[in-house]
Design an enzyme around this catalytic site. Sequence first.
Site, PDB file in Angstrom:
ATOM      1  N   THR A   4       3.892   9.711 -10.033  1.00 37.42           N
ATOM      2  CA  THR A   4       3.023  10.930  -9.541  1.00 37.42           C
ATOM      3  C   THR A   4       1.369  10.310 -10.306  1.00 37.42           C
ATOM      4  O   THR A   4       0.627  10.332  -9.691  1.00 37.42           O
ATOM      5  CB  THR A   4       3.466  12.237 -10.011  1.00 37.42           C
ATOM      6  OG1 THR A   4       4.225  12.376  -9.270  1.00 37.42           O
ATOM      7  CG2 THR A   4       1.979  13.181  -9.870  1.00 37.42           C
ATOM      8  N   ALA A  53      -0.612   7.925  -8.604  1.00 34.35           N
ATOM      9  CA  ALA A  53      -0.667   7.843  -6.964  1.00 34.35           C
ATOM     10  C   ALA A  53      -2.316   7.904  -7.038  1.00 34.35           C
ATOM     11  O   ALA A  53      -3.076   8.565  -7.667  1.00 34.35           O
ATOM     12  CB  ALA A  53      -0.357   9.250  -6.531  1.00 34.35           C
ATOM     13  N   GLU A  96      -6.144   7.062   5.857  1.00 36.61           N
ATOM     14  CA  GLU A  96      -5.173   6.050   5.458  1.00 36.61           C
ATOM     15  C   GLU A  96      -4.379   5.699   7.071  1.00 36.61           C
ATOM     16  O   GLU A  96      -4.782   6.177   7.723  1.00 36.61           O
ATOM     17  CB  GLU A  96      -4.270   6.406   4.326  1.00 36.61           C
ATOM     18  CG  GLU A  96      -5.099   6.434   3.075  1.00 36.61           C
ATOM     19  CD  GLU A  96      -4.016   6.955   1.976  1.00 36.61           C
ATOM     20  OE1 GLU A  96      -3.944   6.165   0.859  1.00 36.61           O
ATOM     21  OE2 GLU A  96      -3.329   8.005   2.007  1.00 36.61           O
ATOM     22  N   HIS A 117       3.820  -1.778  -0.036  1.00 33.43           N
ATOM     23  CA  HIS A 117       2.530  -1.442   0.215  1.00 33.43           C
ATOM     24  C   HIS A 117       1.662  -2.643   0.283  1.00 33.43           C
ATOM     25  O   HIS A 117       2.071  -3.700  -0.289  1.00 33.43           O
ATOM     26  CB  HIS A 117       1.918  -0.703  -1.128  1.00 33.43           C
ATOM     27  CG  HIS A 117       0.696   0.000  -0.956  1.00 33.43           C
ATOM     28  ND1 HIS A 117      -0.331  -0.892  -0.573  1.00 33.43           N
ATOM     29  CD2 HIS A 117       0.386   1.272  -0.760  1.00 33.43           C
ATOM     30  CE1 HIS A 117      -1.572   0.054  -0.675  1.00 33.43           C
ATOM     31  NE2 HIS A 117      -1.178   1.440  -0.710  1.00 33.43           N
ATOM     32  N   ARG A 128       1.764   1.283   7.722  1.00 33.87           N
ATOM     33  CA  ARG A 128       1.752   0.359   6.708  1.00 33.87           C
ATOM     34  C   ARG A 128       3.089  -0.854   6.734  1.00 33.87           C
ATOM     35  O   ARG A 128       2.586  -1.944   6.392  1.00 33.87           O
ATOM     36  CB  ARG A 128       2.519   0.981   5.436  1.00 33.87           C
ATOM     37  CG  ARG A 128       1.437   1.095   4.348  1.00 33.87           C
ATOM     38  CD  ARG A 128       2.146   1.785   3.231  1.00 33.87           C
ATOM     39  NE  ARG A 128       1.027   2.594   2.854  1.00 33.87           N
ATOM     40  CZ  ARG A 128       0.997   3.744   1.904  1.00 33.87           C
ATOM     41  NH1 ARG A 128       2.053   3.786   1.196  1.00 33.87           N
ATOM     42  NH2 ARG A 128      -0.005   4.349   1.586  1.00 33.87           N
ATOM     43  N   HIS A 146       6.887  -0.391  -2.930  1.00 34.69           N
ATOM     44  CA  HIS A 146       6.017   0.901  -3.248  1.00 34.69           C
ATOM     45  C   HIS A 146       6.814   2.318  -2.993  1.00 34.69           C
ATOM     46  O   HIS A 146       6.812   3.072  -4.047  1.00 34.69           O
ATOM     47  CB  HIS A 146       4.812   0.757  -2.411  1.00 34.69           C
ATOM     48  CG  HIS A 146       3.741   1.809  -2.599  1.00 34.69           C
ATOM     49  ND1 HIS A 146       3.029   1.926  -3.755  1.00 34.69           N
ATOM     50  CD2 HIS A 146       3.322   2.705  -1.652  1.00 34.69           C
ATOM     51  CE1 HIS A 146       2.204   3.319  -3.477  1.00 34.69           C
ATOM     52  NE2 HIS A 146       2.668   3.536  -2.440  1.00 34.69           N
ATOM     53  N   GLU A 155      10.637  11.920  -4.299  1.00 31.58           N
ATOM     54  CA  GLU A 155      11.022  10.511  -3.783  1.00 31.58           C
ATOM     55  C   GLU A 155      12.326  10.237  -3.853  1.00 31.58           C
ATOM     56  O   GLU A 155      13.075   9.313  -2.967  1.00 31.58           O
ATOM     57  CB  GLU A 155      10.200   9.375  -4.581  1.00 31.58           C
ATOM     58  CG  GLU A 155      10.432   7.850  -3.995  1.00 31.58           C
ATOM     59  CD  GLU A 155       9.405   6.998  -4.518  1.00 31.58           C
ATOM     60  OE1 GLU A 155       8.312   7.193  -5.146  1.00 31.58           O
ATOM     61  OE2 GLU A 155       9.570   5.755  -4.411  1.00 31.58           O
ATOM     62  N   ARG A 185       7.592   5.799   5.769  1.00 36.83           N
ATOM     63  CA  ARG A 185       6.492   6.665   5.411  1.00 36.83           C
ATOM     64  C   ARG A 185       5.295   6.790   5.859  1.00 36.83           C
ATOM     65  O   ARG A 185       4.619   5.788   5.677  1.00 36.83           O
ATOM     66  CB  ARG A 185       6.569   7.243   3.764  1.00 36.83           C
ATOM     67  CG  ARG A 185       5.793   8.213   3.460  1.00 36.83           C
ATOM     68  CD  ARG A 185       5.806   8.133   1.799  1.00 36.83           C
ATOM     69  NE  ARG A 185       5.228   7.059   1.370  1.00 36.83           N
ATOM     70  CZ  ARG A 185       4.147   6.868   0.731  1.00 36.83           C
ATOM     71  NH1 ARG A 185       3.397   8.115   0.324  1.00 36.83           N
ATOM     72  NH2 ARG A 185       3.643   5.683   0.173  1.00 36.83           N
ATOM     73  N   SER A 235       3.923  11.718   0.712  1.00 35.57           N
ATOM     74  CA  SER A 235       4.662  11.813  -0.388  1.00 35.57           C
ATOM     75  C   SER A 235       4.583  13.117  -1.429  1.00 35.57           C
ATOM     76  O   SER A 235       5.385  13.856  -1.708  1.00 35.57           O
ATOM     77  CB  SER A 235       4.927  10.564  -1.108  1.00 35.57           C
ATOM     78  OG  SER A 235       4.146  10.101  -1.411  1.00 35.57           O
TER      79      SER A 235
HETATM   80  C1  SIN Z   1      -2.272   4.465  -1.581  1.00 36.55           C
HETATM   81  O1  SIN Z   1      -3.279   4.940  -2.144  1.00 36.55           O
HETATM   82  O2  SIN Z   1      -2.531   3.554  -0.888  1.00 36.55           O
HETATM   83  C2  SIN Z   1      -1.010   5.022  -1.492  1.00 36.55           C
HETATM   84  C3  SIN Z   1      -1.064   6.214  -1.081  1.00 36.55           C
HETATM   85  C4  SIN Z   1       0.480   6.307  -0.569  1.00 36.55           C
HETATM   86  O3  SIN Z   1       1.565   5.592  -0.945  1.00 36.55           O
HETATM   87  O4  SIN Z   1       0.892   7.504  -0.003  1.00 36.55           O
END
Ligand code: SIN
Length: 528
Positions: free
Chosen positions: A42, A45, A114, A233, A279, A340, A364, A375, A380
């Site tokens: 956390t 993040a 994102e 990631h 992703r 990730h 998680e 995801r 998350s």
């Molecule tokens: C990121 O900042 O790219 C990670 C965000 C995520 O994994 O939800």
Amino acid sequence: MPRHFDALVVGGGIAGLSFALEIAPHGRVAVLTKRSRSEGSTNYAQGGIASVLSEDDTFEAHVEDTLTAGAGLCRREAVELCVRQGPSRLRELVRLGAQFSPGKPGHEFDLTREGGHTRRRIVHAKDMTGREVERALLAACDEQGERIQFFEDHTSVDLILDQRRGRRCVGAYVLRPDGEVDTFLAPVTVLATGGSGKVYLYTTNPDVATGDGVAMAYRAGASIANMEFMQFHPTALFHPEARSFLISESLRGEGGILRLRSGEAFMGRYHPQRDLAPRDIVARAIDAEMKRTGDDYVTLDMTALSRAFLMERFPNIYATCREHGIDMAVQPIPVVPAAHFQCGGVQTDLRGATDLPGLLAIGEVACTGLHGANRLASNSLLEGLVFAHEAARLARELMAEGSLATAPDWDPGRAVTSDESVVVSHNWDEIRRLMWSYVGIVRTDKRLARARRRLELLRDEIRAYYWDTRLTRDLVELRNIADVAWLVVECAARRQESRGLHYTLDHAAASPRAEETLVRRDPRAGAA
Ligand code: SIN
């Protein structure tokens, strides 16, 4: 002497702390953390918390984006629950004191985008969202005084089951910093241990992410689901000293472009959403391009954005790149994919209940059905908040019916102090390398079979060493990553199709029926 509490929480991230805060008015809570209490995923993040907060967004759109990313394997009820509760849970965090980046005048939050999101809906605190959330939650916990007791540098070893009460979980054996093992007992035990990125050689996760909750639950006989879906990631910083520092997807949300070292932008060849494709697609595209060109990395180009904007919006990433000699305002950032997020985990229902009575799992570590086969970014932290809330409601019922448990003290057996810590470091390294090479972004039956053979040998060796040696945190973690690596391989080998994050050259198509992969240890199988 065992220590008795009303609830035992293993892990101090967003899920564990949110749960502890909700339960504190109803009973005494112990929160165990392996290192300092804020040290967990956390805290690192960057991106944010996805939630429907703008007028041009809808619950239906967030649900749809989550289902699309999940590639047919999400549980719709879990998705609806998280999406619809999102705004309330987020406002609770704000009431507790979390400060997120404000929007333009008239807008409470600056909402970013994102990959896989069709709307701007990510609430963030610059590029340090987790740090702010963790700070606010810890401060709120401290206000509860003795009702929430933290035990730092305490490593959970195994869950304690009461065989006479239907294999009810009544607590855990816990390794203290001085090497002794304590017995913690409670009517409710909550796994909030986070993920297992350390199973892989390259990961954005902190060192504590060794899959402890999944491993303990598996050994205790709980069902484990979908461990093949490890999310890579797409963009970790490529630098020998950067230890896979995360380069947040929100950089692409603000206009960043992935390029080959030659300067060619390539995501248009892979997906209509280009750099903001889900992703799994971006990570696979980078992997394919690196294999095709032979390059060690690709780049993320932020140079179209002003230095002032980059410094204000991404202060942490800007500064870290600078420390490593990269000026992102004028130079593309070298990036590679890294492990990730664990999308599978301990299987739970919509209230965080596992199939062992008295044992809940949130965050998680849990497989709630929200993420399916992949995801959606920034779902998350949201899941952690929502399922902590639901689990706290269930825990109150369990606490009301719980009687005082007893358990034998930890038996150190024939264990002696080891003079061979090289065994731990060698096996640890071997597991992480073989997982990276054989169970990575692109898989084959042959690679999985190789990984399985090696892991079976390693697990036998680790088991023997484990029972002969006095416990250390390193040894507990090694045993856990070996179990979790084996679970990933086992689930991957059973999935004879490609879906979401699980892509195999031997079964490139998705099968018409989407099913979860479930693994459960036979409780009669003896010591694990
Ligand atoms: C990121 O900042 O790219 C990670 C965000 C995520 O994994 O939800």
